[in-house]
Design an enzyme around this catalytic site. Structure first.
Site: not given
Ligand code: 13P
Length: 253
Positions: A9-11, A97, A99, A169, A175, A215, A236-237
């Site tokens: 997930n590049w967001k 998600h 977010e 999640e 993150g 993470s 993500g990251g």
């Protein structure tokens, strides 16, 4: 048999050029997917076509949008429909998600409508659930997640729910560098699978891939993915770094 999945997930990250370089770098690295493993790239809307083109013909590799709207078309300025996504060969969509829930007020009810729209169009929803820190601190995560599942998924019939990928999640681990322990991930993901088994059947529950997100990195992926109810990760990251994400792909058990 449920799939093992490494999903990125590049967001809202990367420029077009950086996105292109990341895919090129990843494609140059060695990975070996068996028939039961998949890689999914959840990329920003402006890069979907580019990533679809680059991955064309790659076995078990898919591109996902990070959201879609609840309507097929019409006067909804700024929104993207599933019809649009499918017209560019995008058939996976991240739904709900945390977010989106937090910053864009997406409710369980709205997410149920998005899941329905995906399934009605033979697209795969990657449905996200998970609790905030305040809920984890009072040890009420099971009740919290059960409500998310009930209100957004459990209206589906068995033939539909088997097509959903679930991503658990915990918001406190997204993150933050603070990963749930592999046992915490296992416990709640076993709970999720058991809720599905109660609502449908053991067979249905065993067909559904449940990913862990929060993470995940190259350094912890193997241990987390090794848990019996963790069928891969939503990352993500670490998915923004080719060598990291490639190691995560290779950690699929
Ligand atoms: P991080 O891997 O950056 O914690 O993000 C997890 C996530 O939200 C994936 O959807």
């Amino acid at each position: 048999m449920r799939k093992q999945i490494a999903a990125a997930n590049w967001k809202m990250n990367l420029t077009y050029q950086q996105a292109e370089n990341l895919i090129d770098d990843l494609l140059a690295l060695p990975h070996n997917l068996n028939n039961n493993q998949q890689v999914i790239f959840g990329v920003p809307f402006p890069y979907l076509t580019m990533v679809v083109d680059k991955l064309k013909g790659k076995r078990n590799v898919f591109v996902a949008a990070q959201n879609c709207y609840t309507k097929m078309n019409g006067a909804y300025t700024g929104e993207t429909s599933i019809e649009m996504l499918q017209s560019i060969d995008v058939n996976h969509i991240i739904i709900g998600h945390s977010e989106r829930r937090e910053y864009f007020n997406e409710s369980n009810e709205m997410l149920a409508a998005k899941v329905d729209l995906c399934l009605a169009n033979n697209a795969t929803p990657i449905f996200c659930c998970g609790e905030p820190l305040s809920v984890r601190e009072t040890n009420e995560q099971d009740t919290f997640v059960a409500k998310q599942l009930k209100e957004s998924l459990f209206h589906l019939i068995a033939e539909q729910i088997v097509k959903v990928v679930i991503a658990y999640e915990p918001i406190w681990a997204i993150g933050t560098g603070k990963t749930a322990t592999s046992q915490q991930a296992q416990d709640i993901q076993a709970f999720i699978r058991n809720e599905i088994a109660k609502q449908y059947s053991n067979d249905i529950a065993n067909e559904i891939s449940i990913l862990y997100g929060g993470s995940v990195k190259a350094a912890n992926a193997k241990e987390i993915f090794g848990m019996p109810d963790v069928d891969g990760g939503l990352v993500g990251g670490a998915s923004l770094v080719a060598t990291e994400f490639n190691a995560i792909i290779n950690a699929l058990s």
